[in-house]
Motif scaffolding. Structure first.
Motif, PDB file in Angstrom:
ATOM      1  N   ILE A   1      -2.394   3.706   3.275  1.00 36.30           N
ATOM      2  CA  ILE A   1      -2.150   3.363   4.677  1.00 36.30           C
ATOM      3  C   ILE A   1      -2.850   4.368   5.585  1.00 36.30           C
ATOM      4  N   SER A   2      -2.728   5.655   5.295  1.00 36.61           N
ATOM      5  CA  SER A   2      -3.378   6.689   6.100  1.00 36.61           C
ATOM      6  C   SER A   2      -4.890   6.518   6.118  1.00 36.61           C
ATOM      7  N   GLU A   3      -5.469   6.233   4.957  1.00 35.59           N
ATOM      8  CA  GLU A   3      -6.910   5.995   4.887  1.00 35.59           C
ATOM      9  C   GLU A   3      -7.302   4.771   5.699  1.00 35.59           C
ATOM     10  N   GLY A   4      -6.502   3.713   5.626  1.00 35.70           N
ATOM     11  CA  GLY A   4      -6.776   2.513   6.402  1.00 35.70           C
ATOM     12  C   GLY A   4      -6.664   2.754   7.889  1.00 35.70           C
ATOM     13  N   LEU A   5      -5.662   3.528   8.304  1.00 40.49           N
ATOM     14  CA  LEU A   5      -5.481   3.824   9.726  1.00 40.49           C
ATOM     15  C   LEU A   5      -6.642   4.628  10.292  1.00 40.49           C
ATOM     16  N   ALA A   6      -7.270   5.444   9.462  1.00 38.54           N
ATOM     17  CA  ALA A   6      -8.420   6.239   9.911  1.00 38.54           C
ATOM     18  C   ALA A   6      -9.578   5.346  10.355  1.00 38.54           C
ATOM     19  N   GLU A   7      -9.609   4.125   9.865  1.00 41.27           N
ATOM     20  CA  GLU A   7     -10.674   3.172  10.217  1.00 41.27           C
ATOM     21  C   GLU A   7     -10.303   2.307  11.425  1.00 41.27           C
ATOM     22  N   LEU A   8      -9.080   2.447  11.921  1.00 42.03           N
ATOM     23  CA  LEU A   8      -8.591   1.603  13.006  1.00 42.03           C
ATOM     24  C   LEU A   8      -8.494   2.393  14.308  1.00 42.03           C
TER      25      LEU A   8
ATOM     26  N   TRP B   1       1.397   4.575  11.836  1.00 39.86           N
ATOM     27  CA  TRP B   1       2.268   4.192  10.718  1.00 39.86           C
ATOM     28  C   TRP B   1       3.698   4.529  11.102  1.00 39.86           C
ATOM     29  N   HIS B   2       4.587   3.566  10.964  1.00 45.85           N
ATOM     30  CA  HIS B   2       6.010   3.751  11.228  1.00 45.85           C
ATOM     31  C   HIS B   2       6.767   3.446   9.931  1.00 45.85           C
ATOM     32  N   PRO B   3       6.910   4.471   9.075  1.00 46.17           N
ATOM     33  CA  PRO B   3       7.526   4.231   7.765  1.00 46.17           C
ATOM     34  C   PRO B   3       8.965   3.735   7.851  1.00 46.17           C
ATOM     35  N   ASP B   4       9.703   4.131   8.900  1.00 45.53           N
ATOM     36  CA  ASP B   4      11.086   3.682   9.036  1.00 45.53           C
ATOM     37  C   ASP B   4      11.169   2.171   9.229  1.00 45.53           C
ATOM     38  N   ALA B   5      10.121   1.582   9.826  1.00 44.30           N
ATOM     39  CA  ALA B   5      10.069   0.132  10.034  1.00 44.30           C
ATOM     40  C   ALA B   5       9.145  -0.554   9.034  1.00 44.30           C
ATOM     41  N   ALA B   6       8.515   0.230   8.156  1.00 50.85           N
ATOM     42  CA  ALA B   6       7.561  -0.295   7.159  1.00 50.85           C
ATOM     43  C   ALA B   6       6.481  -1.134   7.816  1.00 50.85           C
ATOM     44  N   GLU B   7       5.888  -0.583   8.899  1.00 49.71           N
ATOM     45  CA  GLU B   7       4.858  -1.315   9.639  1.00 49.71           C
ATOM     46  C   GLU B   7       3.860  -0.351  10.263  1.00 49.71           C
ATOM     47  N   ILE B   8       2.721  -0.922  10.652  1.00 48.72           N
ATOM     48  CA  ILE B   8       1.788  -0.209  11.507  1.00 48.72           C
ATOM     49  C   ILE B   8       1.900  -0.848  12.886  1.00 48.72           C
TER      50      ILE B   8
ATOM     51  N   GLY C   1       6.551  -4.501   3.593  1.00 44.82           N
ATOM     52  CA  GLY C   1       5.749  -3.332   3.959  1.00 44.82           C
ATOM     53  C   GLY C   1       4.317  -3.695   4.265  1.00 44.82           C
ATOM     54  N   VAL C   2       3.488  -2.673   4.313  1.00 48.10           N
ATOM     55  CA  VAL C   2       2.084  -2.821   4.709  1.00 48.10           C
ATOM     56  C   VAL C   2       1.221  -3.136   3.492  1.00 48.10           C
ATOM     57  N   THR C   3       0.379  -4.146   3.653  1.00 48.29           N
ATOM     58  CA  THR C   3      -0.568  -4.564   2.613  1.00 48.29           C
ATOM     59  C   THR C   3      -1.985  -4.544   3.182  1.00 48.29           C
ATOM     60  N   GLY C   4      -2.933  -4.817   2.328  1.00 51.59           N
ATOM     61  CA  GLY C   4      -4.324  -4.913   2.767  1.00 51.59           C
ATOM     62  C   GLY C   4      -4.508  -5.972   3.842  1.00 51.59           C
ATOM     63  N   ALA C   5      -3.743  -7.049   3.777  1.00 56.98           N
ATOM     64  CA  ALA C   5      -3.830  -8.106   4.793  1.00 56.98           C
ATOM     65  C   ALA C   5      -3.471  -7.569   6.168  1.00 56.98           C
ATOM     66  N   ASP C   6      -2.533  -6.636   6.225  1.00 54.79           N
ATOM     67  CA  ASP C   6      -2.144  -6.044   7.508  1.00 54.79           C
ATOM     68  C   ASP C   6      -3.278  -5.202   8.085  1.00 54.79           C
ATOM     69  N   LEU C   7      -3.919  -4.419   7.243  1.00 54.35           N
ATOM     70  CA  LEU C   7      -5.034  -3.603   7.715  1.00 54.35           C
ATOM     71  C   LEU C   7      -6.213  -4.473   8.150  1.00 54.35           C
ATOM     72  N   ARG C   8      -6.472  -5.550   7.428  1.00 56.65           N
ATOM     73  CA  ARG C   8      -7.572  -6.451   7.815  1.00 56.65           C
ATOM     74  C   ARG C   8      -7.294  -7.114   9.152  1.00 56.65           C
ATOM     75  N   LEU C   9      -6.057  -7.584   9.360  1.00 54.90           N
ATOM     76  CA  LEU C   9      -5.738  -8.209  10.629  1.00 54.90           C
ATOM     77  C   LEU C   9      -5.741  -7.174  11.753  1.00 54.90           C
TER      78      LEU C   9
ATOM     79  N   LEU D   1       0.853  -1.187   0.000  1.00 50.91           N
ATOM     80  CA  LEU D   1       0.000   0.000   0.000  1.00 50.91           C
ATOM     81  C   LEU D   1       0.888   1.236   0.000  1.00 50.91           C
ATOM     82  N   ASP D   2       0.411   2.303  -0.657  1.00 49.16           N
ATOM     83  CA  ASP D   2       1.164   3.552  -0.607  1.00 49.16           C
ATOM     84  C   ASP D   2       0.762   4.325   0.652  1.00 49.16           C
ATOM     85  N   GLU D   3       1.443   5.417   0.901  1.00 51.67           N
ATOM     86  CA  GLU D   3       1.223   6.178   2.131  1.00 51.67           C
ATOM     87  C   GLU D   3      -0.222   6.660   2.269  1.00 51.67           C
ATOM     88  N   ARG D   4      -0.829   7.082   1.168  1.00 52.19           N
ATOM     89  CA  ARG D   4      -2.229   7.535   1.201  1.00 52.19           C
ATOM     90  C   ARG D   4      -3.150   6.391   1.596  1.00 52.19           C
TER      91      ARG D   4
END
Length: 101
Positions: free
Chosen positions: A9-16, A21-28, A78-86, A4-7
């Motif tokens: 990820i940001s949109e996904g985080l708004a639902e959580l 988002w920790h871009p230096d570690a490529a994780e949420i 990095g972060v994918t849709g599977a990460d946001l779903r989990l 996922l791109d930064e946008r």
């Protein structure tokens, strides 16, 4: 699995709840404080079951009653849709496990 791109990820985080988002570690990441050690371990067990069902697993840091969940897809770096779903499933399990106010 597509990164996922930064946008996205940001949109996904708004639902959580409480994920950052920790871009230096490529994780949420999210940290949760449970009432005590045993309730923290019970939550880890519930999340382990959900992760097995999803075929996708978080990294979990346990410090007595504080749990930190690190979510990334190691296979693609990095972060994918599977990460946001989990992460969403983890949010639901945390809400169930925490005592009502």
């Amino acid at each position: 699995m597509a990164l996922l791109d930064e946008r996205q990820i940001s949109e996904g985080l708004a639902e959580l709840d409480g994920w950052e988002w920790h871009p230096d570690a490529a994780e949420i990441r999210r940290t949760v404080a449970m009432p005590d050690f045993m309730s923290a371990i019970g939550l880890v067990d519930a999340i382990a079951q959900a992760a097995e069902e999803a075929g996708h697993h978080p990294d979990i840091d346990i410090r007595y009653n504080r749990l930190t969940f690190h979510q990334t897809t190691h296979a693609v770096g990095g972060v994918t849709g599977a990460d946001l779903r989990l992460a969403s499933r983890i949010d639901a399990l945390v809400a169930e496990a925490l005592p009502a106010d």
